[in-house]
Design an enzyme around this catalytic site. Sequence first.
Site, PDB file in Angstrom:
ATOM      1  CD  GLU A 200      76.667  17.135  68.075  1.00  0.00           C
ATOM      2  OE1 GLU A 200      76.918  18.007  67.235  1.00  0.00           O
ATOM      3  OE2 GLU A 200      75.613  16.486  68.082  1.00  0.00           O
ATOM      4  NE  ARG A 292      65.892  20.023  52.298  1.00  0.00           N
ATOM      5  CZ  ARG A 292      66.602  19.510  53.289  1.00  0.00           C
ATOM      6  NH1 ARG A 292      67.911  19.640  53.305  1.00  0.00           N
ATOM      7  NH2 ARG A 292      66.016  18.875  54.284  1.00  0.00           N
TER       8      ARG A 292
HETATM    9  C1  MV4 Z   1      71.768  13.633  67.766  1.00  0.00           C
HETATM   10  C2  MV4 Z   1      70.969  12.885  68.661  1.00  0.00           C
HETATM   11  C3  MV4 Z   1      71.352  12.872  69.985  1.00  0.00           C
HETATM   12  N1  MV4 Z   1      72.462  13.539  70.387  1.00  0.00           N
HETATM   13  N2  MV4 Z   1      72.846  14.282  68.214  1.00  0.00           N
HETATM   14  C4  MV4 Z   1      69.341  12.550  63.764  1.00  0.00           C
HETATM   15  C5  MV4 Z   1      69.197  13.428  62.572  1.00  0.00           C
HETATM   16  C6  MV4 Z   1      70.443  14.240  62.515  1.00  0.00           C
HETATM   17  N3  MV4 Z   1      70.184  15.549  62.018  1.00  0.00           N
HETATM   18  C7  MV4 Z   1      70.937  14.237  63.919  1.00  0.00           C
HETATM   19  N4  MV4 Z   1      70.189  13.249  64.644  1.00  0.00           N
HETATM   20  C8  MV4 Z   1      70.392  13.070  65.974  1.00  0.00           C
HETATM   21  N5  MV4 Z   1      71.469  13.724  66.484  1.00  0.00           N
HETATM   22  C9  MV4 Z   1      73.172  14.226  69.497  1.00  0.00           C
HETATM   23  N6  MV4 Z   1      74.277  14.861  69.907  1.00  0.00           N
HETATM   24  C10 MV4 Z   1      69.866  12.210  68.166  1.00  0.00           C
HETATM   25  C11 MV4 Z   1      69.585  12.286  66.811  1.00  0.00           C
HETATM   26  C12 MV4 Z   1      68.442  11.516  66.402  1.00  0.00           C
HETATM   27  C13 MV4 Z   1      67.292  12.121  65.946  1.00  0.00           C
HETATM   28  C14 MV4 Z   1      67.189  13.498  65.835  1.00  0.00           C
HETATM   29  C15 MV4 Z   1      66.049  14.065  65.388  1.00  0.00           C
HETATM   30  C16 MV4 Z   1      64.963  13.265  65.049  1.00  0.00           C
HETATM   31  C17 MV4 Z   1      65.039  11.902  65.135  1.00  0.00           C
HETATM   32  C18 MV4 Z   1      66.194  11.303  65.579  1.00  0.00           C
HETATM   33  C19 MV4 Z   1      66.242   9.926  65.688  1.00  0.00           C
HETATM   34  C20 MV4 Z   1      67.378   9.353  66.137  1.00  0.00           C
HETATM   35  C21 MV4 Z   1      68.476  10.141  66.492  1.00  0.00           C
END
Ligand code: MV4
Length: 454
Positions: A200, A292
């Site tokens: 992604e 959930r």
């Molecule tokens: C991401 C992102 C940046 N770009 N996807 C972390 C949890 C998981 N559900 C997906 N996550 C992330 N996905 C894209 N395309 C950054 C994160 C992420 C993050 C997201 C929410 C809260 C904290 C985080 C810490 C690091 C990275």
Amino acid sequence: MFRKVLVANRGEIALRVILACKELGIQTVAIFSEADRHALHVRFADEAVCIGPARSIDSYLNIPNVISTAELLNADAIHPGYGFLSESAYFAEVCEASRIKFIGPSAEAIRTMGDKARARREMDRLGLPVLPGSADAVHTEKEAVSTAEAIGYPVIIKAVAGGGGRGMRVVENRTGLLAALKMAQTEAASAFGVPHCYIEKFIGRARHVEFQVMADEYGNVIQLGERECSIQRRHQKLIEESPSIIMTPSLREEIGARVVKAVREVGYTNVGTLEFLVDERKNFYFMEMNTRVQVEHPVTELVTGIDIVRDQLLIAAGERLPHRQEDIQFRGHALECRINAEDPVTHKPSPGKITVWHAPGGPGVRIDTAAYAEYVIPPYYDSLIAKLIVHGATRDEAIKRMDRALDMFVLEGVKSTIPLHRQILRHPDFLKGDIHTKFLEHFEDRRARAVELA
Ligand code: MV4
């Protein structure tokens, strides 16, 4: 309505389910491990059965033991809480086959959303915005390179069976792509048993905002607004709030309407949460759906006045949604601090005996916990001791209320995240609402430098 519900969980969420059952006049069965004999969910349930040794794989995750206990005690439904068996499509299927109602969505819905690449594809098809990325898992170097070049670096590699952030890799350029894909696949295989990963577009300074939904078994779906969950550490949320400071009533209605439509069209039932990544220009991108009840559900309960766990029981029992979208009102501001038994600086778990305990109260303060004075926190499970949740007319009022409640929380014998919460609540960027998923990392880096200088 159900006559008897088995609660397949422990800790505060098991108590939360038991109290909802008590208010509905439903009898409860607790299951517990050998380490949880003195736990409050055992004391407050009408019946309790020890189902195995301390390790969760032998007890709370032991499907044959859980099902046979439900059969033996004639429970007509099982509430899985969060964690443990709550997102196991297989467990939901075994419940169905045993004619025990699984209090949650169908096994099929859990399976669809559990495949993160498929969930993304489905939600894209149903009109939710998603980030540019691969349509499905990428298997070869050639596929990975062509996908990454098409969407542009940086990209992020995620496990199809993942979620919650485990096994993710950010890649800045083509050089690191293949090694990162291989590492992510190896990690995914050992963590989830499935190596498949998808790619992604990576968003750097993002917020994590999620929408709570509720759906009955007759196609009625509502949304209960959003929660801002950007204050996380290693993908463990620490502070959640509702509303999100970036939200406006019209943006909530716009995204909420698209969320409701998508959830209705996939035939989803019971409660769920759609996680979005939000960039600095307030663009929302669907990431994944949690099938959930979540740890942070109380902040939504406080701003909407809706009892989410009670409604899970009503919906599972075949009742119609007890609310209409036009009656849902969002009042004031709610905050939740997760109080974990851990060292606030090193984050090492700190299990052991709680020697002194005083939980704060007063207007607008709620505590969801299964702890008490002289309770011994076992080392086998997660380190959540209590959720401190406050409600105020405004965000400022809620923050002040949280600060005084944390100040009056007396907890001795184990280390906790209380001091960390107080520091975050005083941080100028937090007070401004200028928060993002890297907030805590930056905060801890600054603190580490300050300690070095001292
Ligand atoms: C991401 C992102 C940046 N770009 N996807 C972390 C949890 C998981 N559900 C997906 N996550 C992330 N996905 C894209 N395309 C950054 C994160 C992420 C993050 C997201 C929410 C809260 C904290 C985080 C810490 C690091 C990275």
